[in-house]
Design an enzyme around this catalytic site. Structure first.
Site, mmCIF file in Angstrom:
data_model
loop_
_atom_site.group_PDB
_atom_site.id
_atom_site.type_symbol
_atom_site.label_atom_id
_atom_site.label_comp_id
_atom_site.label_asym_id
_atom_site.label_seq_id
_atom_site.Cartn_x
_atom_site.Cartn_y
_atom_site.Cartn_z
ATOM 1 N N ARG A 1 19.112 8.428 16.672
ATOM 2 C CA ARG A 1 18.450 9.832 16.299
ATOM 3 C C ARG A 1 18.995 10.929 17.286
ATOM 4 N NH1 ARG A 1 12.774 9.094 13.916
ATOM 5 N NH2 ARG A 1 13.532 10.222 12.243
ATOM 6 N N PRO A 2 20.210 11.248 17.388
ATOM 7 C CA PRO A 2 20.689 12.241 17.954
ATOM 8 C C PRO A 2 20.310 13.820 17.421
ATOM 9 C CG PRO A 2 22.484 11.372 16.868
ATOM 10 C CD PRO A 2 21.170 10.387 16.587
ATOM 11 N N ASP B 1 12.716 5.381 3.966
ATOM 12 C CA ASP B 1 11.564 5.231 4.310
ATOM 13 C C ASP B 1 10.713 3.985 3.497
ATOM 14 O OD1 ASP B 1 11.813 6.901 6.271
ATOM 15 O OD2 ASP B 1 10.771 8.519 5.466
ATOM 16 N N LEU C 1 23.407 17.985 15.757
ATOM 17 C CA LEU C 1 23.561 19.047 14.373
ATOM 18 C C LEU C 1 22.158 20.086 14.468
ATOM 19 C CD1 LEU C 1 23.816 16.219 11.563
ATOM 20 C CD2 LEU C 1 25.574 17.405 12.885
ATOM 21 N N LYS D 1 3.382 13.855 4.784
ATOM 22 C CA LYS D 1 3.585 13.796 6.204
ATOM 23 C C LYS D 1 4.735 14.830 6.612
ATOM 24 C CE LYS D 1 5.652 10.616 8.662
ATOM 25 N NZ LYS D 1 6.577 11.096 9.666
ATOM 26 N N ASN D 2 5.547 14.529 6.116
ATOM 27 C CA ASN D 2 7.195 15.093 6.317
ATOM 28 C C ASN D 2 7.259 16.684 5.705
ATOM 29 O OD1 ASN D 2 7.585 12.959 8.166
ATOM 30 N ND2 ASN D 2 8.920 12.052 6.610
ATOM 31 N N ARG E 1 -0.173 7.084 12.392
ATOM 32 C CA ARG E 1 0.822 8.268 12.576
ATOM 33 C C ARG E 1 1.006 8.805 11.113
ATOM 34 N NH1 ARG E 1 6.242 7.300 14.644
ATOM 35 N NH2 ARG E 1 6.417 9.279 13.679
ATOM 36 N N ARG F 1 9.307 13.164 16.746
ATOM 37 C CA ARG F 1 10.646 13.568 16.774
ATOM 38 C C ARG F 1 10.709 14.921 16.109
ATOM 39 N NH1 ARG F 1 16.294 12.786 16.466
ATOM 40 N NH2 ARG F 1 17.366 13.820 14.810
HETATM 41 N N1 EPU Z 1 21.514 12.737 12.620
HETATM 42 C C1 EPU Z 1 22.307 13.128 13.521
HETATM 43 N N2 EPU Z 1 22.394 14.232 14.262
HETATM 44 C C2 EPU Z 1 21.360 15.164 14.133
HETATM 45 C C3 EPU Z 1 20.222 14.835 13.215
HETATM 46 C C4 EPU Z 1 20.413 13.757 12.481
HETATM 47 O O1 EPU Z 1 23.364 12.255 13.708
HETATM 48 O O2 EPU Z 1 21.209 16.054 15.054
HETATM 49 C C5 EPU Z 1 21.728 11.490 11.739
HETATM 50 C C6 EPU Z 1 20.531 10.704 12.083
HETATM 51 O O3 EPU Z 1 20.560 9.755 13.221
HETATM 52 C C7 EPU Z 1 20.266 9.857 10.904
HETATM 53 C C8 EPU Z 1 21.104 11.094 9.784
HETATM 54 O O4 EPU Z 1 21.586 11.715 10.464
HETATM 55 O O5 EPU Z 1 21.396 8.697 11.010
HETATM 56 C C9 EPU Z 1 19.874 11.257 8.880
HETATM 57 O O6 EPU Z 1 18.785 11.771 9.881
HETATM 58 P P1 EPU Z 1 17.758 12.979 9.261
HETATM 59 O O7 EPU Z 1 17.955 14.179 10.428
HETATM 60 O O8 EPU Z 1 17.732 13.407 8.031
HETATM 61 O O9 EPU Z 1 16.280 12.245 9.587
HETATM 62 P P2 EPU Z 1 15.145 13.235 10.193
HETATM 63 O O10 EPU Z 1 15.234 14.414 9.593
HETATM 64 O O11 EPU Z 1 14.999 12.963 11.757
HETATM 65 C C10 EPU Z 1 13.492 12.642 8.086
HETATM 66 C C11 EPU Z 1 12.003 12.207 8.075
HETATM 67 C C12 EPU Z 1 12.295 10.679 8.279
HETATM 68 C C13 EPU Z 1 13.215 10.084 7.242
HETATM 69 C C14 EPU Z 1 14.538 10.744 7.312
HETATM 70 C C15 EPU Z 1 15.458 10.341 6.358
HETATM 71 C C16 EPU Z 1 11.020 13.834 9.009
HETATM 72 C C17 EPU Z 1 9.782 14.174 10.149
HETATM 73 N N3 EPU Z 1 11.279 12.533 9.323
HETATM 74 O O12 EPU Z 1 14.023 12.346 9.480
HETATM 75 O O13 EPU Z 1 10.917 9.934 8.233
HETATM 76 O O14 EPU Z 1 13.348 8.720 7.389
HETATM 77 O O15 EPU Z 1 14.295 12.185 7.452
HETATM 78 O O16 EPU Z 1 15.196 10.565 5.089
HETATM 79 O O17 EPU Z 1 10.877 14.583 8.109
HETATM 80 C C18 EPU Z 1 9.244 8.599 8.546
HETATM 81 O O18 EPU Z 1 8.574 9.372 8.020
HETATM 82 O O19 EPU Z 1 8.722 7.522 9.031
HETATM 83 C C19 EPU Z 1 10.614 9.105 9.001
HETATM 84 C C20 EPU Z 1 11.376 8.283 9.881
#
Ligand code: EPU
Length: 418
Positions: free
Chosen positions: A121-122, A304, A125, A22-23, A397, A92
């Site tokens: 989930r801010p 995950d 960044l 998915k990701n 999803r 997201r």
């Molecule tokens: N974070 C910030 N600011 C930002 C972005 C992230 O503080 O601007 C923080 C997040 O709040 C979190 C950390 O950084 O505490 C890591 O978040 P990351 O950005 O890596 O997560 P993501 O990219 O939103 C992806 C996967 C998630 C998976 C995470 C961690 C996708 C679409 N989603 O999320 O997958 O848990 O990486 O590996 O690629 C899922 O598939 O169910 C899922 C939630």
């Protein structure tokens, strides 16, 4: 709203195939907007999140021809620079569309992206990265907009490792002027897979899969083909399924190299597992050892996979400590397992103590998010009696026709359409 009805206690046997990740697929679909030429994506999972992002790229003016596990996307023109409010609020990953739309139209606006309720989930960044590449950021209520006449390469250090943030900057930098260097970048397998694909379409990315990624901007991205890598989270989830409910289950079309930290802990738990190329054979475990785990960015134990691993620990003989520092809401679902008979104490939002072994009783529950949702489905498969899982959109999803695939293994699970 549909729900799953599960009668627990069946022994499962047979083979199950892992679908495309998915990701990885979400990011591939978004990247197709960088080019005016046709992109063909295969091994595409047939899941709700993919349907949503395809609706979003169509809404922006791209053509998307989908047939089963394949899609052809062509974005000759981008008609809009405002992302669909309704769809962006559900996903997201919709923020990954911001870079390509900004690069193609000079601006983009969208609501704060929605998705799994697993923490704050801010998006700071992302916004900081776009600003470094020359974009102006404006906020109005819960919407933001970016504008840039020209995107330029930049040196971006991520103070916190972010998977989608790394991918968003990588995708945007391929068409920015000059060189971009991403430091403290995420290394998840989806990132080198995307870089390989983008490079085949004319991008110049090196270092993806390491903490430093270098991208030389190019004027034009061509067409391309991409086969989505196997879903490592689905793979790990099926390993737990087999440990809890096997029999003997063969997991096909997977890449065990993508879940090494997880597999090491599964073996510590005493689960018998054999590996051959892209297959794993897993046997049901009579006796499970308690194991302490802490989730970590790749190549560590994936957050995950924490929810299903926590469920496995409810069957272990002894106490295990689960630490999930990545998101603050990822352990909240343990309350639902407790309502089924588990003994899990939440020490703080990031730490839980699981006392096992406990037996679960079936009951009516609802899926709070994707990974907790599949875990509750698994808990229904081992619980005594009937479990009803509601809010299964959250499971759909990310897992393709999960009940049909589990039925083939012998599970007593039905989708009831209301
Ligand atoms: N974070 C910030 N600011 C930002 C972005 C992230 O503080 O601007 C923080 C997040 O709040 C979190 C950390 O950084 O505490 C890591 O978040 P990351 O950005 O890596 O997560 P993501 O990219 O939103 C992806 C996967 C998630 C998976 C995470 C961690 C996708 C679409 N989603 O999320 O997958 O848990 O990486 O590996 O690629 C899922 O598939 O169910 C899922 C939630």
């Amino acid at each position: 709203m549909s729900y799953f009805e599960i009668i627990g206690g069946r022994k499962l046997n047979g083979e199950i195939e892992v679908k495309g990740a998915k990701n990885a697929a979400l990011k591939a679909v978004a990247s197709a907007l960088l080019s005016r030429e046709k992109w063909t994506i295969t091994n595409l999972p047939q899941i709700e999140d993919i349907s949503r992002i395809l609706e979003m790229v169509e809404d922006l003016g791209a053509e998307a021809k989908r047939s089963k596990n394949k899609v052809e996307i062509q974005a000759k023109n981008i008609k809009k620079s405002r992302l669909s409010e309704r769809l962006a609020g559900k996903l997201r990953a919709s923020i990954i569309l911001a870079g390509p739309v900004l690069a193609r139209t000079g601006k983009v606006s969208m609501p704060y992206p929605g998705g799994c309720v697993i923490g704050k989930r801010p998006i700071d960044l992302f916004l900081a990265g776009f600003q470094k590449m020359g974009a102006k950021v404006k906020w109005q209520d819960d919407h933001f907009s970016l504008s840039a006449k020209k995107l330029k390469g930049a040196k971006i250090f991520f103070p916190k490792i972010t998977v989608t943030g790394t991918e968003a900057m990588m995708i945007t930098a391929v068409v920015a002027e000059g060189e971009t260097i991403l430091e403290n970048a995420a290394m998840e397998p989806e990132i080198p897979a995307l870089a390989e694909f983008l490079n085949r379409s004319g991008s110049k990315i090196s270092g993806a899969g390491t903490p430093t990624i270098r991208i030389k901007g190019v004027k034009k991205i061509g067409g391309g083909r991409m086969k989505i890598i196997p879903d490592r989270i689905e793979t790990g989830t099926f390993v737990i399924l087999a440990a809890l409910c096997g029999g003997k289950i063969k997991i096909k079309n997977c890449n065990p190299d993508h879940i090494r930290a997880f597999l090491a802990n599964i073996q510590k738990a005493g689960v018998r597992i054999e590996e051959e190329n892209n297959e794993l054979v897993v046997w049901g475990a009579e006796k499970i050892n308690p194991v302490n785990v802490s989730t970590h960015e790749y190549p560590g134990f994936a957050t995950d996979l924490q929810p299903p691993f926590t469920l496995l620990m409810t069957r272990a003989r002894g106490t295990s400590q689960i630490h999930d520092p990545i998101f603050e809401g990822r352990l909240l679902f343990t309350d639902i397992l407790n309502s089924m008979g588990a003994n899990i104490v939440l020490n703080d939002p990031h730490r839980a103590t699981v006392q096992g072994p406990t037996k679960l009783r079936g009951r009516k529950i609802a899926s709070p998010d994707l990974r907790a949702g599949i875990t509750l489905l698994l808990s229904g498969l081992i619980a005594k009696g009937k479990t009803t899982v509601e809010n299964i959109y959250q499971i759909d999803r990310g897992y393709e026709r999960i009940e049909e695939r589990l039925q083939k293994l012998g599970a007593d699970i039905k989708r009831i359409e209301k």
